[in-house]
Motif scaffolding. Structure first.
Motif, PDB file in Angstrom:
ATOM      1  N   LEU A 140      13.799  -4.987  29.976  1.00 49.20           N
ATOM      2  CA  LEU A 140      13.941  -3.899  28.552  1.00 49.20           C
ATOM      3  C   LEU A 140      15.503  -4.374  28.133  1.00 49.20           C
ATOM      4  N   ARG A 141      16.230  -4.580  29.125  1.00 52.10           N
ATOM      5  CA  ARG A 141      17.570  -4.920  27.557  1.00 52.10           C
ATOM      6  C   ARG A 141      16.535  -6.591  27.237  1.00 52.10           C
ATOM      7  N   LEU A 142      16.019  -6.987  27.064  1.00 49.87           N
ATOM      8  CA  LEU A 142      15.331  -7.757  26.121  1.00 49.87           C
ATOM      9  C   LEU A 142      14.733  -7.302  25.281  1.00 49.87           C
ATOM     10  N   TRP A 143      13.905  -6.394  25.822  1.00 47.40           N
ATOM     11  CA  TRP A 143      13.017  -5.369  24.686  1.00 47.40           C
ATOM     12  C   TRP A 143      13.978  -4.514  23.468  1.00 47.40           C
ATOM     13  N   HIS A 144      15.507  -3.964  24.147  1.00 49.91           N
ATOM     14  CA  HIS A 144      16.441  -3.407  23.146  1.00 49.91           C
ATOM     15  C   HIS A 144      16.788  -4.562  22.088  1.00 49.91           C
ATOM     16  N   ALA A 145      17.427  -5.367  23.168  1.00 44.44           N
ATOM     17  CA  ALA A 145      17.188  -6.685  21.670  1.00 44.44           C
ATOM     18  C   ALA A 145      16.571  -7.510  20.781  1.00 44.44           C
ATOM     19  N   GLU A 146      16.152  -7.359  21.155  1.00 47.64           N
ATOM     20  CA  GLU A 146      14.856  -8.200  20.524  1.00 47.64           C
ATOM     21  C   GLU A 146      14.715  -6.310  19.585  1.00 47.64           C
TER      22      GLU A 146
ATOM     23  N   VAL B 207       9.839   4.408  13.777  1.00 44.32           N
ATOM     24  CA  VAL B 207       8.888   5.620  14.628  1.00 44.32           C
ATOM     25  C   VAL B 207       9.540   4.940  16.100  1.00 44.32           C
ATOM     26  N   PRO B 208      10.362   5.746  16.720  1.00 42.32           N
ATOM     27  CA  PRO B 208      10.130   5.336  17.942  1.00 42.32           C
ATOM     28  C   PRO B 208       9.159   4.710  18.951  1.00 42.32           C
ATOM     29  N   ALA B 209       9.170   4.340  19.362  1.00 38.81           N
ATOM     30  CA  ALA B 209       7.326   3.648  20.304  1.00 38.81           C
ATOM     31  C   ALA B 209       7.580   4.543  22.007  1.00 38.81           C
ATOM     32  N   GLY B 210       8.958   4.656  21.613  1.00 41.45           N
ATOM     33  CA  GLY B 210       9.249   4.698  23.663  1.00 41.45           C
ATOM     34  C   GLY B 210       9.924   3.908  24.363  1.00 41.45           C
ATOM     35  N   GLU B 211      10.545   3.862  25.412  1.00 36.13           N
ATOM     36  CA  GLU B 211      11.273   2.519  26.164  1.00 36.13           C
ATOM     37  C   GLU B 211      10.172   2.779  26.803  1.00 36.13           C
ATOM     38  N   PRO B 212       9.974   0.968  28.157  1.00 39.63           N
ATOM     39  CA  PRO B 212       8.814   1.244  29.268  1.00 39.63           C
ATOM     40  C   PRO B 212       9.407   1.209  30.492  1.00 39.63           C
ATOM     41  N   ALA B 213       8.936   1.897  31.017  1.00 43.92           N
ATOM     42  CA  ALA B 213       9.041   2.767  32.316  1.00 43.92           C
ATOM     43  C   ALA B 213       9.816   1.475  33.401  1.00 43.92           C
ATOM     44  N   VAL B 214      11.407   1.901  33.852  1.00 44.44           N
ATOM     45  CA  VAL B 214      11.291   0.584  34.815  1.00 44.44           C
ATOM     46  C   VAL B 214      11.310   1.473  36.164  1.00 44.44           C
ATOM     47  N   GLU B 215      10.689   0.742  36.937  1.00 44.29           N
ATOM     48  CA  GLU B 215      11.610   1.646  38.514  1.00 44.29           C
ATOM     49  C   GLU B 215      12.785   1.129  38.728  1.00 44.29           C
ATOM     50  N   PRO B 216      13.399   3.091  39.690  1.00 46.60           N
ATOM     51  CA  PRO B 216      14.664   1.663  40.015  1.00 46.60           C
ATOM     52  C   PRO B 216      14.681   0.761  41.240  1.00 46.60           C
ATOM     53  N   GLY B 217      15.447   0.196  41.070  1.00 43.40           N
ATOM     54  CA  GLY B 217      15.480  -1.144  42.180  1.00 43.40           C
ATOM     55  C   GLY B 217      15.078  -2.727  41.040  1.00 43.40           C
ATOM     56  N   ASP B 218      14.364  -2.293  39.940  1.00 44.79           N
ATOM     57  CA  ASP B 218      13.343  -3.219  39.201  1.00 44.79           C
ATOM     58  C   ASP B 218      13.992  -4.280  38.574  1.00 44.79           C
TER      59      ASP B 218
ATOM     60  N   SER C 294       7.317   1.192  14.127  1.00 45.11           N
ATOM     61  CA  SER C 294       7.710   0.948  15.489  1.00 45.11           C
ATOM     62  C   SER C 294       8.666  -0.398  15.456  1.00 45.11           C
ATOM     63  N   LEU C 295       8.429  -1.291  14.821  1.00 45.74           N
ATOM     64  CA  LEU C 295       9.178  -2.045  14.807  1.00 45.74           C
ATOM     65  C   LEU C 295       8.906  -2.992  16.073  1.00 45.74           C
ATOM     66  N   ALA C 296       7.573  -3.061  16.335  1.00 44.73           N
ATOM     67  CA  ALA C 296       7.664  -3.819  17.510  1.00 44.73           C
ATOM     68  C   ALA C 296       6.122  -5.026  17.647  1.00 44.73           C
ATOM     69  N   ASP C 297       6.421  -5.284  16.664  1.00 43.99           N
ATOM     70  CA  ASP C 297       5.413  -6.493  15.679  1.00 43.99           C
ATOM     71  C   ASP C 297       6.142  -7.306  15.191  1.00 43.99           C
ATOM     72  N   GLN C 298       6.308  -8.470  14.503  1.00 41.23           N
ATOM     73  CA  GLN C 298       6.534  -9.253  13.925  1.00 41.23           C
ATOM     74  C   GLN C 298       5.886  -9.231  13.383  1.00 41.23           C
ATOM     75  N   ARG C 299       4.941  -9.336  13.365  1.00 37.32           N
ATOM     76  CA  ARG C 299       3.410  -9.404  11.899  1.00 37.32           C
ATOM     77  C   ARG C 299       4.379  -8.766  10.766  1.00 37.32           C
ATOM     78  N   ILE C 300       4.851  -7.430  10.915  1.00 35.76           N
ATOM     79  CA  ILE C 300       5.310  -6.310  10.612  1.00 35.76           C
ATOM     80  C   ILE C 300       6.444  -7.022   9.082  1.00 35.76           C
ATOM     81  N   LEU C 301       7.164  -7.904   9.949  1.00 38.27           N
ATOM     82  CA  LEU C 301       8.372  -8.467   9.310  1.00 38.27           C
ATOM     83  C   LEU C 301       7.565  -9.740   7.209  1.00 38.27           C
ATOM     84  N   ASP C 302       6.747  -9.658   8.094  1.00 36.61           N
ATOM     85  CA  ASP C 302       5.620 -10.290   7.011  1.00 36.61           C
ATOM     86  C   ASP C 302       5.629  -9.430   5.418  1.00 36.61           C
ATOM     87  N   VAL C 303       4.879  -8.511   6.292  1.00 37.22           N
ATOM     88  CA  VAL C 303       4.577  -8.113   4.980  1.00 37.22           C
ATOM     89  C   VAL C 303       5.844  -6.848   4.430  1.00 37.22           C
ATOM     90  N   LEU C 304       6.846  -6.852   5.109  1.00 46.01           N
ATOM     91  CA  LEU C 304       8.204  -6.364   4.074  1.00 46.01           C
ATOM     92  C   LEU C 304       8.786  -7.259   3.494  1.00 46.01           C
TER      93      LEU C 304
END
Length: 524
Positions: free
Chosen positions: A477-483, A459-470, A434-444
């Motif tokens: 969420l933008r930082l999560w996509h950028a990472e 395999v997508p892990a699903g976007e975090p839910a953000v409340e309207p106006g937050d 899911s490319l969500a843990d940096q340690r998988i890069l060491d294995v690859l």
């Protein structure tokens, strides 16, 4: 004037008058089921007229059932089956409460104790006796004598069993997701017993769909909801004596079951540039003894005449021979990222569940083409299985990773080194992550440093839910996509293709771009 009827004629006239008053439509008499004529235990509902039963004609109801003319004859059948359905629903609801709260940690008492019926009768007798003593009315003692007589008549005497035990059987012990599991619990005893009242506390991964209680057996129908090696749970069965006055509880564990994932649909099998020298079904660029024609060449004395390509021979005025490509088998290794498990906030899907389903579909696609497939699961513990082929090898691979959820409790800061035997030379490695843990890069990086061709299936892990106006949540969420995009770019910069898999769709859609050219490996 009419003569006054005699005493002998009065009962007859009264009967005819009552019959005329109670006549239904068309003047036909209707027999009412009120009072003793309705049979024992039949009482009309309060505030409603007594129900009637039609005894003649093709619309008459079955014997022993009553139908209301306002609802039609089908109500009688529904009323007859409502009792067992309500009892089964009550048992399922009781088991749901026991699953949520859990059974008592202490084992049940091995002794008999009063049942609900005994407690109710004793309560009535005690209240009546206290009321008689308080008011001085002796007739209230009759209310206390009634429950006492019922307790005396229902006493089991010497027929109550002294030994009780429960044993169970699970069928099947291995199944796929969504398939039913049948558990039969049998109560062994050495005397006479009454009804059974079970309460089931289920383990994770299974759900109770039906309960059937017999004389000495309790049948449970479960549904496997998620893959894994699950403990089915425990069941407490209240065994009542023949009189229903006392009960005793026996507990039994339902055992474990292996639930296999349903593999995703996959048929495409990309191959690397170099293949091992083993016969298979993948064509290579080298000449060999395959079945796919890749060109023609001049005839060499000693070759078979059946390989002559006659159109080219006629056109070139020289004997030309078909040139076939060599066919080799491929070695593949499935690398599973089990470092974390994420739930999609929108769909509720688990990234770990989708990872194993997609990997299972790709594994079956390679095994159908008689290739060898190995397995590496990177998580709290390192699990790996040497490459093999055949249908039995597929189930060995799945069984080796059924307990990866328990490995997350052994998570450490460092990722262990991959053993050399787990990565055959030039084997194509598919990393499902899911490319969500940096340690998988060491294995690859370890895989790439050994020179194995590598494909990352995201395999997508699903976007975090953000409340309207937050606003803070939107920035996170933008930082999560950028990472995640940075991780994809780092992999592509090293020449590692990244295929994005969408759960619910065929895996071939993600692997189709890999068929344009063969996948190359790194330098050792």
């Amino acid at each position: 004037m009419n003569p006054e009827p005699s005493a002998a004629d009065r009962p007859g006239q009264q009967a005819r008058r009552l019959a005329a008053q109670s006549a239904g439509p068309g003047g036909r008499p209707v027999r009412r089921l009120a009072g003793p004529a309705a049979g024992p235990g039949a009482r009309p509902a309060r505030g409603r007229p007594a129900r009637t039963a039609r005894t003649g004609g093709p619309t008459g109801t079955r014997s022993g059932l009553s139908a209301d003319p306002r609802t039609g004859p089908g109500t009688a059948r529904r009323t007859a089956t409502r009792g067992p359905e309500q009892a089964a629903a009550r048992l399922v609801a009781r088991s749901a409460r026991a699953t949520a709260a859990g059974l008592p940690s202490t084992p049940p008492s091995p002794h008999w104790r009063p049942g609900e019926r005994t407690l109710r009768l004793l309560t009535v007798a005690t209240v009546a006796a206290v009321a008689a003593l308080a008011t001085g009315h002796a007739w209230l003692l009759a209310l206390a004598a009634g429950p006492a007589v019922l307790l005396a008549l229902a006493a089991p005497g010497t027929g109550r069993p002294s030994r009780l035990a429960a044993e169970n059987s699970v069928e099947p012990s291995r199944c796929l997701e969504g398939e039913p599991i049948t558990v039969r619990v049998t109560v062994r005893h050495d005397g006479r017993i009454g009804r059974l009242d079970p309460a089931v506390a289920l383990g994770p991964g299974v759900a109770l769909t039906a309960v059937t209680v017999g004389a000495t057996e309790v049948d449970l129908v479960l549904r496997a909801e998620r893959w894994g090696r699950w403990t089915l749970g425990s069941v407490d069965i209240d065994v009542y004596d023949a009189g229903g006055l006392a009960r005793r509880t026996v507990r039994t564990d339902l055992g474990t079951v292996d639930v296999f994932p349903v593999p995703s649909a996959a048929r495409l099998t990309p191959i690397p540039v170099r293949l091992p020298e083993r016969l298979g079904e993948h064509t290579t660029a080298h000449e060999g003894t395959g079945v796919e024609v890749v060109g023609v060449r001049p005839h060499v004395p000693g070759e078979r005449q059946r390989r002559i390509h006659w159109p080219s021979t006629t056109r070139r005025d020289a004997v030309q021979i078909n040139q076939f490509a060599a066919e080799r088998a491929a070695d593949a290794v499935v690398l599973l990222d089990t470092l974390a498990d994420f739930l999609d906030a929108a769909t509720g899907r688990s990234s770990l569940d989708e990872t194993l389903r997609a990997a299972g579909g790709l594994t079956r696609a390679y095994l159908r083409r008689h290739d060898r497939v190995g397995l590496i699961a990177v998580g709290g513990k390192l699990r790996w299985l040497a490459a093999g082929s055949g249908d039995r090898h597929f189930y060995r691979m799945v069984e080796s990773v059924l307990e990866v959820r328990q490995d997350r409790g052994h998570r450490g800061p460092l990722v262990p080194r991959l053993p050399a035997a787990a990565l055959p030379g030039h084997a194509l490695v598919y990393a499902f992550t899911s490319l969500a843990d940096q340690r998988i890069l060491d294995v690859l990086g370890q895989v790439r440093d050994r020179g194995n061709p590598l494909v990352v299936v995201e395999v997508p892990a699903g976007e975090p839910a953000v409340e309207p106006g937050d606003e803070i949540g939107a920035v996170a969420l933008r930082l999560w996509h950028a990472e995640r995009e940075a991780m994809r770019s780092a992999l592509r910069a090293r020449g590692i293709p990244v295929a994005r898999y969408t759960p619910g769709e065929a895996l071939d859609l993600a692997l189709a771009p890999l068929l344009r050219r063969r996948i190359g490996g790194g330098a050792r």
